[in-house]
Design a protein around this motif. Structure first.
Motif, PDB file in Angstrom:
ATOM      1  N   LEU A 160     -11.803  28.870   8.797  1.00 60.98           N
ATOM      2  CA  LEU A 160     -10.375  29.070   8.544  1.00 60.98           C
ATOM      3  C   LEU A 160      -9.873  30.338   9.230  1.00 60.98           C
ATOM      4  O   LEU A 160      -8.758  30.368   9.775  1.00 60.98           O
ATOM      5  CB  LEU A 160     -10.112  29.133   7.048  1.00 60.98           C
ATOM      6  CG  LEU A 160     -10.319  27.820   6.277  1.00 60.98           C
ATOM      7  CD1 LEU A 160     -10.154  28.053   4.773  1.00 60.98           C
ATOM      8  CD2 LEU A 160      -9.347  26.740   6.760  1.00 60.98           C
ATOM      9  N   ALA A 161     -10.694  31.385   9.241  1.00 50.94           N
ATOM     10  CA  ALA A 161     -10.301  32.628   9.904  1.00 50.94           C
ATOM     11  C   ALA A 161     -10.117  32.413  11.400  1.00 50.94           C
ATOM     12  O   ALA A 161      -9.195  32.966  12.024  1.00 50.94           O
ATOM     13  CB  ALA A 161     -11.339  33.716   9.645  1.00 50.94           C
ATOM     14  N   ASP A 194      -3.530  22.436  12.691  1.00 53.20           N
ATOM     15  CA  ASP A 194      -3.143  21.954  11.365  1.00 53.20           C
ATOM     16  C   ASP A 194      -4.106  20.873  10.867  1.00 53.20           C
ATOM     17  O   ASP A 194      -4.494  20.870   9.691  1.00 53.20           O
ATOM     18  CB  ASP A 194      -1.719  21.389  11.404  1.00 53.20           C
ATOM     19  CG  ASP A 194      -0.655  22.470  11.549  1.00 53.20           C
ATOM     20  OD1 ASP A 194      -0.967  23.649  11.302  1.00 53.20           O
ATOM     21  OD2 ASP A 194       0.484  22.122  11.925  1.00 53.20           O
ATOM     22  N   GLN A 195      -4.491  19.951  11.753  1.00 53.60           N
ATOM     23  CA  GLN A 195      -5.409  18.887  11.352  1.00 53.60           C
ATOM     24  C   GLN A 195      -6.773  19.453  10.964  1.00 53.60           C
ATOM     25  O   GLN A 195      -7.360  19.050   9.952  1.00 53.60           O
ATOM     26  CB  GLN A 195      -5.559  17.869  12.482  1.00 53.60           C
ATOM     27  CG  GLN A 195      -6.423  16.672  12.105  1.00 53.60           C
ATOM     28  CD  GLN A 195      -6.615  15.706  13.262  1.00 53.60           C
ATOM     29  OE1 GLN A 195      -6.969  16.106  14.362  1.00 53.60           O
ATOM     30  NE2 GLN A 195      -6.359  14.427  13.013  1.00 53.60           N
ATOM     31  N   ASP A 196      -7.263  20.393  11.765  1.00 51.39           N
ATOM     32  CA  ASP A 196      -8.576  20.980  11.465  1.00 51.39           C
ATOM     33  C   ASP A 196      -8.537  21.780  10.168  1.00 51.39           C
ATOM     34  O   ASP A 196      -9.486  21.744   9.381  1.00 51.39           O
ATOM     35  CB  ASP A 196      -9.013  21.882  12.622  1.00 51.39           C
ATOM     36  CG  ASP A 196      -9.445  21.091  13.845  1.00 51.39           C
ATOM     37  OD1 ASP A 196      -9.523  19.853  13.764  1.00 51.39           O
ATOM     38  OD2 ASP A 196      -9.694  21.717  14.894  1.00 51.39           O
ATOM     39  N   ARG A 197      -7.443  22.497   9.938  1.00 50.15           N
ATOM     40  CA  ARG A 197      -7.330  23.272   8.705  1.00 50.15           C
ATOM     41  C   ARG A 197      -7.299  22.352   7.487  1.00 50.15           C
ATOM     42  O   ARG A 197      -7.938  22.642   6.461  1.00 50.15           O
ATOM     43  CB  ARG A 197      -6.077  24.156   8.755  1.00 50.15           C
ATOM     44  CG  ARG A 197      -5.908  25.016   7.514  1.00 50.15           C
ATOM     45  CD  ARG A 197      -4.991  26.193   7.783  1.00 50.15           C
ATOM     46  NE  ARG A 197      -3.838  25.817   8.565  1.00 50.15           N
ATOM     47  CZ  ARG A 197      -3.283  26.591   9.522  1.00 50.15           C
ATOM     48  NH1 ARG A 197      -3.795  27.772   9.797  1.00 50.15           N
ATOM     49  NH2 ARG A 197      -2.229  26.190  10.186  1.00 50.15           N
ATOM     50  N   ALA A 198      -6.572  21.241   7.585  1.00 56.60           N
ATOM     51  CA  ALA A 198      -6.520  20.292   6.469  1.00 56.60           C
ATOM     52  C   ALA A 198      -7.902  19.742   6.165  1.00 56.60           C
ATOM     53  O   ALA A 198      -8.291  19.593   4.992  1.00 56.60           O
ATOM     54  CB  ALA A 198      -5.545  19.165   6.793  1.00 56.60           C
ATOM     55  N   TYR A 199      -8.674  19.448   7.200  1.00 56.44           N
ATOM     56  CA  TYR A 199     -10.027  18.924   6.999  1.00 56.44           C
ATOM     57  C   TYR A 199     -10.912  19.959   6.308  1.00 56.44           C
ATOM     58  O   TYR A 199     -11.607  19.646   5.331  1.00 56.44           O
ATOM     59  CB  TYR A 199     -10.628  18.527   8.354  1.00 56.44           C
ATOM     60  CG  TYR A 199     -12.079  18.117   8.265  1.00 56.44           C
ATOM     61  CD1 TYR A 199     -12.431  16.815   7.948  1.00 56.44           C
ATOM     62  CD2 TYR A 199     -13.100  19.042   8.481  1.00 56.44           C
ATOM     63  CE1 TYR A 199     -13.765  16.435   7.842  1.00 56.44           C
ATOM     64  CE2 TYR A 199     -14.438  18.676   8.383  1.00 56.44           C
ATOM     65  CZ  TYR A 199     -14.759  17.373   8.061  1.00 56.44           C
ATOM     66  OH  TYR A 199     -16.084  17.006   7.945  1.00 56.44           O
ATOM     67  N   VAL A 200     -10.901  21.187   6.801  1.00 62.82           N
ATOM     68  CA  VAL A 200     -11.775  22.226   6.241  1.00 62.82           C
ATOM     69  C   VAL A 200     -11.381  22.545   4.801  1.00 62.82           C
ATOM     70  O   VAL A 200     -12.235  22.719   3.930  1.00 62.82           O
ATOM     71  CB  VAL A 200     -11.745  23.485   7.124  1.00 62.82           C
ATOM     72  CG1 VAL A 200     -12.543  24.618   6.486  1.00 62.82           C
ATOM     73  CG2 VAL A 200     -12.302  23.174   8.507  1.00 62.82           C
ATOM     74  N   ARG A 201     -10.085  22.598   4.526  1.00 62.73           N
ATOM     75  CA  ARG A 201      -9.639  22.862   3.154  1.00 62.73           C
ATOM     76  C   ARG A 201     -10.057  21.740   2.217  1.00 62.73           C
ATOM     77  O   ARG A 201     -10.434  21.984   1.059  1.00 62.73           O
ATOM     78  CB  ARG A 201      -8.129  23.045   3.120  1.00 62.73           C
ATOM     79  CG  ARG A 201      -7.656  24.397   3.652  1.00 62.73           C
ATOM     80  CD  ARG A 201      -6.142  24.468   3.694  1.00 62.73           C
ATOM     81  NE  ARG A 201      -5.664  25.808   4.015  1.00 62.73           N
ATOM     82  CZ  ARG A 201      -4.393  26.098   4.282  1.00 62.73           C
ATOM     83  NH1 ARG A 201      -3.478  25.134   4.250  1.00 62.73           N
ATOM     84  NH2 ARG A 201      -4.045  27.338   4.567  1.00 62.73           N
ATOM     85  N   ALA A 202     -10.009  20.500   2.690  1.00 59.97           N
ATOM     86  CA  ALA A 202     -10.432  19.378   1.851  1.00 59.97           C
ATOM     87  C   ALA A 202     -11.920  19.479   1.535  1.00 59.97           C
ATOM     88  O   ALA A 202     -12.346  19.206   0.404  1.00 59.97           O
ATOM     89  CB  ALA A 202     -10.106  18.060   2.543  1.00 59.97           C
ATOM     90  N   LEU A 203     -12.724  19.888   2.524  1.00 63.24           N
ATOM     91  CA  LEU A 203     -14.143  20.109   2.251  1.00 63.24           C
ATOM     92  C   LEU A 203     -14.321  21.221   1.218  1.00 63.24           C
ATOM     93  O   LEU A 203     -15.115  21.089   0.284  1.00 63.24           O
ATOM     94  CB  LEU A 203     -14.871  20.498   3.541  1.00 63.24           C
ATOM     95  CG  LEU A 203     -15.236  19.410   4.543  1.00 63.24           C
ATOM     96  CD1 LEU A 203     -15.982  20.038   5.713  1.00 63.24           C
ATOM     97  CD2 LEU A 203     -16.082  18.317   3.914  1.00 63.24           C
ATOM     98  N   ARG A 204     -13.586  22.300   1.396  1.00 62.80           N
ATOM     99  CA  ARG A 204     -13.704  23.440   0.480  1.00 62.80           C
ATOM    100  C   ARG A 204     -13.363  23.044  -0.946  1.00 62.80           C
ATOM    101  O   ARG A 204     -14.046  23.452  -1.908  1.00 62.80           O
ATOM    102  CB  ARG A 204     -12.761  24.549   0.944  1.00 62.80           C
ATOM    103  CG  ARG A 204     -12.725  25.777   0.043  1.00 62.80           C
ATOM    104  CD  ARG A 204     -11.520  26.653   0.363  1.00 62.80           C
ATOM    105  NE  ARG A 204     -10.258  25.967   0.072  1.00 62.80           N
ATOM    106  CZ  ARG A 204      -9.057  26.446   0.411  1.00 62.80           C
ATOM    107  NH1 ARG A 204      -8.966  27.580   1.097  1.00 62.80           N
ATOM    108  NH2 ARG A 204      -7.964  25.780   0.109  1.00 62.80           N
TER     109      ARG A 204
END
Length: 266
Positions: A160-161, A194-204
């Motif tokens: 995310l950073a 935005d797409q990558d951030r949504a994916y990583v947040r969903a994993l988190r």
């Protein structure tokens, strides 16, 4: 010519070398974005220009090549369908960037080195300031989901950073080139972040992950990306369970595993 992540097979690198000779564009510097096997390859036909990488990338390659049987180990991990076509003689011969360097040391256009910790330690993107091209390495792909470094202390925040870092650079970028997938312009860059951030947040957050890069909407030839997603989702779940187990034992002040029966101690 600055050549980044030169290629994989002998055939494609020889073809590239021939094309560059016809254009009278010799390779004067190389760069490996990170120490994964498919980003540290080279062929003698490309010449003997210095091949730069971050200090961590270069150190990882030196450590690997110090093992007497390193070539056998690398070969074992190659996709079997191309293993015989991958040249290993010049594999991993990476030169550290000079200490404190934030630009590629060459006489061409200014190229900024954007080091970060997402995907792997020692990863770096490059920003060619004119004409505003971001070379992203194994990031910002429209065919691969974000691939986390599960050996890191906090792989989610590292990723995310780095996306925030890319977001801060977006106004300077007119075109971006990922290591896998499609290149795009400024609008596509912001959408990919935005797409990558949504994916990583969903994993988190342990949410159901819906992403067009895997499952029935995966692009032809990339159907295996579901295995990448499943593997790292399971890896993160195992890390979280392990952390919860350690926390429970610490709170109780003894070494027993009551309440966490069945957890893999790894």
């Amino acid at each position: 010519m600055l050549l980044v992540d030169a290629g994989i097979t002998s055939g494609e690198m020889i073809c590239l070398a021939n094309d560059l000779r016809e254009l009278d564009q010799p390779v004067v510097a190389g760069f490996s974005t990170h120490p994964d096997w498919d980003h540290v390859l080279w062929h003698a036909e490309l010449g003997d220009a210095p091949r730069y990488g971050t200090a961590r990338c270069a150190a990882d390659m030196r450590d690997l090549r110090s093992n007497a049987d390193w070539k056998a180990g690398v070969t074992e991990g190659l996709p079997p369908e191309i293993a015989e076509e991958v040249p290993l003689d010049l594999f991993g011969l990476i030169t550290d960037l000079p200490a404190g360097a934030v630009r590629i040391p060459w006489d061409g256009p200014t190229v900024r080195v954007i080091e970060h910790q997402a995907h792997s330690q020692g990863h770096a993107a490059l920003l060619v300031e004119e004409p505003g091209v971001l070379v992203a390495g194994d990031m910002l792909s429209d065919v691969l989901v974000p691939m986390l470094d599960l050996s890191a202390a906090d792989p989610i925040e590292d990723y995310l950073a780095t996306l925030r870092l890319f977001e801060g650079l977006a106004s300077d970028v007119d075109f971006f080139v990922p290591g896998h997938g499609s290149a795009g312009g400024a609008k596509q860059l912001r959408a990919q972040i935005d797409q990558d951030r949504a994916y990583v947040r969903a994993l988190r957050d342990d949410d159901d992950v819906s992403d067009p890069r895997f499952g029935p909407t995966a692009k032809p030839g990339w159907e295996w990306v579901i295995d990448v997603h499943t593997g790292q989702a399971q890896g993160l779940a195992a890390r979280n369970l392990s952390s919860a187990g350690r926390g429970s034992r610490q709170e109780r002040g003894d070494g027993s595993a009551e309440g966490v029966t069945g957890l893999d101690p790894r």
